[in-house]
Design a protein around this motif. Structure first.
Motif, PDB file in Angstrom:
ATOM      1  N   TYR A  35       0.855  -1.185   0.000  1.00 33.56           N
ATOM      2  CA  TYR A  35       0.000   0.000   0.000  1.00 33.56           C
ATOM      3  C   TYR A  35       0.892   1.236   0.000  1.00 33.56           C
ATOM      4  O   TYR A  35       1.995   1.207   0.546  1.00 33.56           O
ATOM      5  N   HIS A  36       0.423   2.306  -0.612  1.00 35.57           N
ATOM      6  CA  HIS A  36       1.202   3.540  -0.553  1.00 35.57           C
ATOM      7  C   HIS A  36       0.298   4.765  -0.567  1.00 35.57           C
ATOM      8  O   HIS A  36      -0.834   4.715  -1.073  1.00 35.57           O
ATOM      9  N   TRP A  37       0.827   5.832   0.033  1.00 34.99           N
ATOM     10  CA  TRP A  37       0.129   7.104   0.118  1.00 34.99           C
ATOM     11  C   TRP A  37       1.110   8.195  -0.287  1.00 34.99           C
ATOM     12  O   TRP A  37       2.319   8.063  -0.091  1.00 34.99           O
ATOM     13  N   GLN A  38       0.574   9.282  -0.831  1.00 27.07           N
ATOM     14  CA  GLN A  38       1.477  10.336  -1.299  1.00 27.07           C
ATOM     15  C   GLN A  38       0.848  11.713  -1.174  1.00 27.07           C
ATOM     16  O   GLN A  38      -0.382  11.859  -1.205  1.00 27.07           O
ATOM     17  N   VAL A  39       1.702  12.676  -0.985  1.00 25.95           N
ATOM     18  CA  VAL A  39       1.350  14.083  -1.132  1.00 25.95           C
ATOM     19  C   VAL A  39       2.297  14.592  -2.209  1.00 25.95           C
ATOM     20  O   VAL A  39       3.482  14.805  -1.939  1.00 25.95           O
ATOM     21  N   VAL A  44       6.039  10.587  -0.058  1.00 27.62           N
ATOM     22  CA  VAL A  44       5.454   9.335  -0.518  1.00 27.62           C
ATOM     23  C   VAL A  44       5.851   8.270   0.497  1.00 27.62           C
ATOM     24  O   VAL A  44       7.010   8.192   0.910  1.00 27.62           O
ATOM     25  N   GLU A  64      -5.426   4.014   6.650  1.00 24.99           N
ATOM     26  CA  GLU A  64      -6.223   4.625   5.588  1.00 24.99           C
ATOM     27  C   GLU A  64      -7.177   5.672   6.163  1.00 24.99           C
ATOM     28  O   GLU A  64      -7.299   6.777   5.619  1.00 24.99           O
ATOM     29  N   ASN A  67      -5.309   8.768   7.221  1.00 21.46           N
ATOM     30  CA  ASN A  67      -4.750   9.523   6.100  1.00 21.46           C
ATOM     31  C   ASN A  67      -5.820  10.240   5.285  1.00 21.46           C
ATOM     32  O   ASN A  67      -5.530  11.227   4.603  1.00 21.46           O
ATOM     33  N   LYS A  68      -7.063   9.743   5.351  1.00 20.68           N
ATOM     34  CA  LYS A  68      -8.137  10.390   4.585  1.00 20.68           C
ATOM     35  C   LYS A  68      -8.576  11.704   5.230  1.00 20.68           C
ATOM     36  O   LYS A  68      -9.076  12.599   4.550  1.00 20.68           O
ATOM     37  N   SER A  76      -1.470  10.650  11.749  1.00 16.93           N
ATOM     38  CA  SER A  76      -1.562  10.386  10.314  1.00 16.93           C
ATOM     39  C   SER A  76      -0.165  10.315   9.716  1.00 16.93           C
ATOM     40  O   SER A  76       0.718  11.104  10.068  1.00 16.93           O
ATOM     41  N   LEU A  78       0.526  11.218   6.874  1.00 14.72           N
ATOM     42  CA  LEU A  78       0.673  12.373   6.005  1.00 14.72           C
ATOM     43  C   LEU A  78       1.045  13.639   6.765  1.00 14.72           C
ATOM     44  O   LEU A  78       1.293  14.684   6.166  1.00 14.72           O
ATOM     45  N   THR A 208       6.356  10.709  -5.800  1.00 14.26           N
ATOM     46  CA  THR A 208       5.267   9.985  -6.436  1.00 14.26           C
ATOM     47  C   THR A 208       5.909   8.770  -7.099  1.00 14.26           C
ATOM     48  O   THR A 208       7.080   8.843  -7.498  1.00 14.26           O
TER      49      THR A 208
END
Length: 257
Positions: A35-39, A44, A64, A67-68, A76, A78, A208
Motif C-alpha cells: 500500500y502507498h500514500w502520497q502528497v 510518498v 487509511e 490519512n483520509k 496520520s 501524512l 510519487t
C-alpha cells in the motif's frame, strides 16, 4: 505465508510483494500486501505486510482512515514530520492491534497467533529516502549500507539471490530483474507464495511512484526471467569441475593428483 522485499539504492527504493494468502492447501486467496500514500511534491510512503491477515488489514484500514482526514485524526502518516516518526506510528499501531486481538481471544500477544511484520519505506521532502523493518512488538530497525534490503515472510529461498546480486549503485531496471529472480526462486520452492506480484519504484525526490504495476503469472517478462534463470543455472552447473566416484581417486576432481 507471503514474501515481500524492500531495497535501498543510490537512486531510491524498490519494493515488491506477492499476493497469496492461504489457510491450508484448499483455501487460497489473493490479497494486496503493498500500500502507498502520497502528497505530490512533499512525501510518498509505502507499507508492505506479512503475517496474520486480520491483523495486517486492521492496521492498514486504520492508517487509511487517518490519512483520509489527517486534520481530524491523530498520528496520520501524512502529517508525521520524519520517516522515523512514520515508522513509530506504524509500529505502535501494529503492537496495539496485536495486543487487542490477542486479548479478545483470551491469549497473550506472545502467543504469536495474531503476529505480523511490516516494511515501511518512503521519503519526506528535505530528507533522504528511508526503509524500516517493523517487528510485531512495535520496535523496528532501519536499513543501512550494511543491511541495504529487508525481507518479510518466506525469506530463505530468495535471500541468497539478493545477497549475491545486489549492488547499491545498480539501476532500477537491474534491481527489478534481481527481485524477479529472487521471487521466482521463492515461488518454485514454496507454494504458499504466489502470483501476481506488486512492484513499486520510488525515485529519490520524486514524491510519487516512478513505476508501479502488477505482474501477473502470464507476464511475458517474468516468464522470460524464470525460463532464462533456470537455463542459466543448468549451464553454470555443467560448467563446474566434474566430481568422480572413483574410490581410488578419493573423490578428487577429475584431472587432479
Amino acid at each position: 505465508m507471503t514474501y515481500c522485499v524492500g531495497m535501498m539504492l543510490d537512486r531510491g527504493l524498490v519494493l515488491m510483494s506477492d499476493t497469496r494468502t492461504n489457510s491450508g492447501v484448499d483455501n487460497i486467496s489473493t490479497f494486496r500486501k503493498m500500500y502507498h500514500w502520497q502528497v505530490p511534491g512533499e512525501r510518498v510512503i509505502a507499507v508492505m505486510t506479512a503475517g496474520n491477515l486480520a491483523t495486517t488489514q486492521a492496521v492498514v484500514s486504520q492508517l487509511e482512515e487517518r490519512n483520509k482526514a489527517p486534520a481530524e485524526r491523530h498520528n496520520s502518516l501524512l502529517e508525521a514530520p520524519t520517516m522515523f516518526q512514520v515508522a513509530t506510528i506504524v509500529g505502535n499501531l501494529l503492537q496495539d492491534v496485536i495486543e487487542e486481538r490477542a486479548a479478545d481471544n483470551g491469549q497473550t500477544a506472545a502467543a504469536g497467533t495474531f503476529s505480523a511484520t511490516m516494511i515501511v519505506a518512503g521519503q519526506i521532502k528535505g530528507m533522504e529516502p528511508r526503509l524500516f523493518l517493523i517487528y510485531p512488538e512495535g520496535n523496528f530497525i532501519e536499513a543501512s549500507f550494511d543491511t541495504p534490503f529487508f525481507q518479510i515472510g518466506e525469506t530463505k529461498y530468495g535471500r541468497p539471490i539478493l545477497i549475491r546480486g545486489y549492488e547499491r549503485d545498480m539501476s532500477f531496471e537491474a534491481a527489478v530483474k534481481l527481485m524477479c529472480v529472487s521471487f521466482d526462486s521463492t515461488l518454485k520452492a514454496n507454494l504458499s507464495v504466489g502470483m501476481p506480484l506488486d512492484l513499486l519504484v520510488l525515485e529519490t525526490d520524486g514524491f510519487t511512484p516512478l513505476h508501479e504495476r502488477r505482474i501477473e503469472a502470464s507476464d511475458p517478462y517474468f516468464q522470460s526471467i524464470s525460463t532464462s534463470w533456470g537455463e542459466a543455472l543448468r549451464q553454470a552447473l555443467e560448467g563446474l569441475p566434474d566430481y568422480t566416484l572413483d574410490a581410488a581417486a578419493g573423490g578428487r576432481l577429475k584431472g587432479t593428483a
